[in-house]
Scaffold this active site. Structure first.
Site, short mmCIF file in Angstrom:
data_model
loop_
_atom_site.label_atom_id
_atom_site.label_comp_id
_atom_site.label_asym_id
_atom_site.label_seq_id
_atom_site.Cartn_x
_atom_site.Cartn_y
_atom_site.Cartn_z
N GLY A 147 0.80 -1.22 0.00
CA GLY A 147 0.00 0.00 0.00
C GLY A 147 0.83 1.27 0.00
N ASP A 148 0.26 2.33 0.51
CA ASP A 148 0.93 3.64 0.44
C ASP A 148 2.27 3.62 1.17
OD1 ASP A 148 -0.54 3.29 2.81
OD2 ASP A 148 -0.78 5.43 3.13
N GLY B 53 -11.50 0.63 6.30
CA GLY B 53 -11.40 1.94 5.65
C GLY B 53 -10.91 2.94 6.67
N ASP C 170 -8.38 -0.80 1.01
CA ASP C 170 -9.18 0.41 1.23
C ASP C 170 -9.40 1.22 -0.05
OD1 ASP C 170 -9.07 -0.34 3.84
OD2 ASP C 170 -7.68 1.22 4.50
N1 LIG Z 1 7.87 6.60 4.72
C1 LIG Z 1 8.32 5.34 4.66
N2 LIG Z 1 9.59 5.09 4.32
C2 LIG Z 1 10.05 3.81 4.25
N3 LIG Z 1 9.29 2.73 4.53
C3 LIG Z 1 8.03 2.92 4.90
C4 LIG Z 1 7.46 4.23 4.99
N4 LIG Z 1 6.17 4.10 5.38
C5 LIG Z 1 5.96 2.79 5.54
N5 LIG Z 1 7.05 2.07 5.24
C6 LIG Z 1 7.19 0.61 5.30
O1 LIG Z 1 6.28 0.00 4.38
C7 LIG Z 1 5.77 -1.21 4.93
C8 LIG Z 1 4.27 -1.22 4.85
O2 LIG Z 1 3.71 0.00 5.38
P1 LIG Z 1 2.26 0.01 6.08
O3 LIG Z 1 2.27 -0.91 7.24
O4 LIG Z 1 1.92 1.42 6.33
O5 LIG Z 1 1.30 -0.68 5.03
P2 LIG Z 1 0.84 -0.22 3.60
O6 LIG Z 1 1.87 -0.58 2.61
O7 LIG Z 1 0.43 1.21 3.65
O8 LIG Z 1 -0.38 -1.20 3.36
P3 LIG Z 1 -1.86 -1.08 3.97
O9 LIG Z 1 -1.95 0.20 4.74
O10 LIG Z 1 -2.74 -1.13 2.78
O11 LIG Z 1 -2.02 -2.28 4.82
C9 LIG Z 1 6.29 -1.31 6.36
O12 LIG Z 1 7.31 -2.29 6.38
C10 LIG Z 1 6.82 0.09 6.67
O13 LIG Z 1 7.95 0.05 7.52
O1 LIG Z 2 -4.78 -4.92 11.80
P1 LIG Z 2 -3.85 -4.61 10.68
O2 LIG Z 2 -3.26 -5.80 10.04
O3 LIG Z 2 -2.83 -3.59 11.04
O4 LIG Z 2 -4.72 -3.97 9.51
C1 LIG Z 2 -5.72 -3.03 9.68
C2 LIG Z 2 -5.65 -1.95 8.64
O5 LIG Z 2 -5.35 -2.45 7.37
C3 LIG Z 2 -6.16 -1.84 6.37
O6 LIG Z 2 -6.97 -2.81 5.84
C4 LIG Z 2 -5.37 -1.31 5.22
O7 LIG Z 2 -4.52 -0.31 5.59
C5 LIG Z 2 -6.94 -0.75 7.11
O8 LIG Z 2 -8.23 -0.57 6.63
C6 LIG Z 2 -6.93 -1.25 8.51
O9 LIG Z 2 -6.99 -0.19 9.44
MG LIG Z 3 -1.38 2.14 4.31
#
Ligand SMILES: Nc1ncnc2c1ncn2[C@@H]1O[C@H](COP(=O)(O)OP(=O)(O)OP(=O)(O)O)[C@@H](O)[C@H]1O
Ligand SMILES: O=P(O)(O)OC[C@H]1O[C@](O)(CO)[C@@H](O)[C@@H]1O
Ligand SMILES: [Mg+2]
Length: 542
Positions: free
Chosen positions: A232-233, A307, A263
């Site tokens: 994700g982001d 979400g 989301d």
């Molecule tokens: N600004 C950043 N710079 C480097 N790594 C990052 C940064 N933000 C997040 N990460 C790394 O990216 C990985 C995933 O980030 P996060 O847990 O926020 O999930 P996500 O990719 O946004 O997916 P989702 O939110 O959809 O579950 C983690 O290992 C985290 O350490």
């Molecule tokens: O409990 P976990 O694995 O951190 O995931 C929850 C989060 O993951 C998501 O599905 C995606 O970022 C969010 O909607 C929710 O807050």
């Molecule tokens: Mg995320």
């Protein structure tokens, strides 16, 4: 077809804003200056942090291009794409993408609208920058689960193997930290053959643990030269810094991001994979809430859906179901008490129908919760704020209100299918979507592109620079017609008044010079209306 660099093309006067003065695509055969057709840059012309590669053309045409390996490693040799000898691809020339094809971000236009932002179209090129037996690819999955992760993994492995003859693909175990803390897993078409039928990710995932230096050391030590990063982001932010570090070290390593989020909150792309599957699965919870509430006097079925910042799952699940009487999302602030509030609406609905169904997104009403609960500032390992449970809070608030009021006895059933909607395998349409994402990523990396996320824009798959993907969240725009459709399907109050909606007095936009967030194409007011900033402030995250 016209070339971006060809003066006889429809977009002749192209200029780079990213510090380069050359043709937009190193694969382009026109305007190149080497024998094999690749464009050579002066050494050191693009050192340190990369700049956005922005190409402008006539009539407000803008190409937000993605980096290419030759931006920092000139003189890389090219090879004919092995697909030219593949019976499935070799017959029809059009299967290969014209190197100058780009895709418009905005397709609702007026007579005098500038042509606006475009992205490079994804797909196989005639020339590639890797020989098949030279490639050592790796795949990593990070962040929360999402239906379709295994399909993307499978299709990257199979795409590399069957289309490009690549035999060496490693799976990184357990997210980013797996690069330096865990063993790798050898992936072959045989080992991944059935994984798309399973939920989750066979590679494992994690939050936190992003140590850029150690990750790139591991990439270098293992001789990896193509990195496929699914997440994700947060993950794409991580991918962006990995790409920058690889570039700083001058390594011939392509970094490709595949956007994942249940989301659907990733900007620019049409939709994220797994979203359709999640919306479909949410129907089961909504149906249960409807059956329960319909079977008892003054029954209320309450369903909480995922979400964190964006209410897309709740909105689409509501629109799909038609049994929902009220949908609450983070982007649309609501209030409980008084005229036009939620309690008044519940009472009215119960009197009319004898039962009702409420769907609430996990990030909705957080400003109301923070008034009653002391904010905890707790974060997960990736630094995402941990939200208090809005479902439990709103259930209790509704129960307390009706027991205080003593006018009506209600029966509330709370259903929380949160993890059930994301721990399942992807449905048929998501499987096809995941296949296109994976194959587009493979074609892009083989063609030498790097520092990109792949995804569909107006139905066409594109290579999008990381900075556009990580610039913010894609939110439901409540001045879009889609939200009006929802309001008219549920008949719920909008919780906003005309004075909360103000005229946007912005002038017609210039072609973007810096990254900007996509606006909806479905806005009846053509982006002229926006919700009062204060009302919607909570929707702007991080
Ligand atoms: N600004 C950043 N710079 C480097 N790594 C990052 C940064 N933000 C997040 N990460 C790394 O990216 C990985 C995933 O980030 P996060 O847990 O926020 O999930 P996500 O990719 O946004 O997916 P989702 O939110 O959809 O579950 C983690 O290992 C985290 O350490
Ligand atoms: O409990 P976990 O694995 O951190 O995931 C929850 C989060 O993951 C998501 O599905 C995606 O970022 C969010 O909607 C929710 O807050
Ligand atoms: Mg995320």
């Amino acid at each position: 077809m016209g070339s971006l660099c060809n003066t006889s093309s429809p977009v002749p006067a192209l200029k780079f804003r990213g510090g380069l003065d050359r043709c937009g695509d190193p694969n382009s055969s026109v305007g190149s200056n080497s024998k094999n057709g690749s464009v050579q840059l002066p050494m050191g012309s693009f050192s340190g942090n990369s700049q956005p590669k922005i190409v402008t053309g006539e009539a407000g045409y803008v190409l937000e291009d993605v980096p290419h390996l030759i931006d920092y490693i000139p003189d890389l040799p090219t090879f004919p794409n092995p697909l030219q000898d593949n019976p499935a691809y070799s017959v029809v020339k059009q299967y290969f993408v014209n190197v100058d094809d780009t895709v418009a971000q905005k397709i609702v236009v007026h007579k005098d609208s500038p042509r606006g932002t475009h992205f490079r179209r994804a797909g196989p090129r005639q020339k590639v920058y890797f020989e098949s037996d030279e490639v050592r690819a790796c795949i990593v999955t990070c962040g929360g689960l999402c239906p379709g992760l295994n399909t993307v993994i499978r299709e990257i492995v199979c795409g590399l193997h069957h289309m490009y003859g690549v035999k060496k693909v490693l799976g990184i175990d357990g997210g980013y930290r797996g690069f330096y803390a865990r063993n790798t897993i050898a992936l072959t078409p045989k080992t991944v053959n059935d994984i798309h039928k399973r939920g989750g990710t066979v590679l494992g995932t994690s939050r936190g643990g992003h140590n850029t230096g150690k990750i790139v050391d591991s990439i270098q030590d293992r001789g990896i030269n193509q990195v496929y990063i699914i997440g994700g982001d947060g993950t794409q932010r991580g991918a962006s810094v990995i790409y920058e570090e690889i570039r700083r070290r001058g390594l011939k390593v392509a970094v490709a991001g595949i956007p994942k989020t249940i989301d659907n909150d990733i900007p620019v792309i049409d939709k994220s994979f797994g979203f359709d599957t999640a919306v479909e699965e949410a129907q089961r919870a909504i149906n249960a809430a409807h059956v329960e509430s319909d079977s008892i006097e003054n029954g209320i079925g309450l369903v909480k859906l995922m979400g964190r910042y964006s209410g897309y799952i709740a909105m689409y699940a509501t629109l799909a179901s038609r049994d929902v009487d009220c949908c609450l999302i983070p982007e649309s602030p609501f209030y409980l008490e008084g005229a036009g509030g939620l309690f008044e609406y519940i009472e009215k609905r119960l009197k009319e129908n004898g039962h009702m169904v409420i769907v609430i997104a996990e990030g909705a009403g957080q400003e109301l919760l923070s008034e009653v609960l002391r904010s905890s500032h707790q974060q997960d390992a990736s630094g995402n704020k941990l939200l208090p449970d809005v479902g439990l809070w709103i259930s209790q608030s509704i129960k307390d209100h009706f027991s205080r009021q003593k006018k009506m006895t209600i029966n509330l059933k709370y259903i929380d299918p949160t993890y059930m909607i994301r721990a399942i395998p992807s449905n048929a349409s998501d499987n096809v979507y995941c296949t296109l994402l994976a194959q587009s990523a493979v074609h892009g990396a083989m063609a030498g592109y790097t520092g990109f996320t792949v995804g569909p824009v107006n139905g066409r798959h594109c290579y999008i620079p990381f900075y556009r993907i990580i610039e913010g969240h894609h939110n439901v725009v409540i001045t879009d017609r889609m939200w009006a459709r929802l309001l008219s399907s549920t008949n719920q109050p909008s919780f906003i008044t005309a004075k909360d909606v103000i005229e946007d007095s912005r002038e017609e936009e210039e072609p973007p010079k810096t990254p900007q967030t996509q606006t909806s194409d479905d806005n009846p007011a053509d982006d002229k209306l926006m919700v009062n900033k204060e009302m919607n402030e909570h929707a702007v995250i991080d």
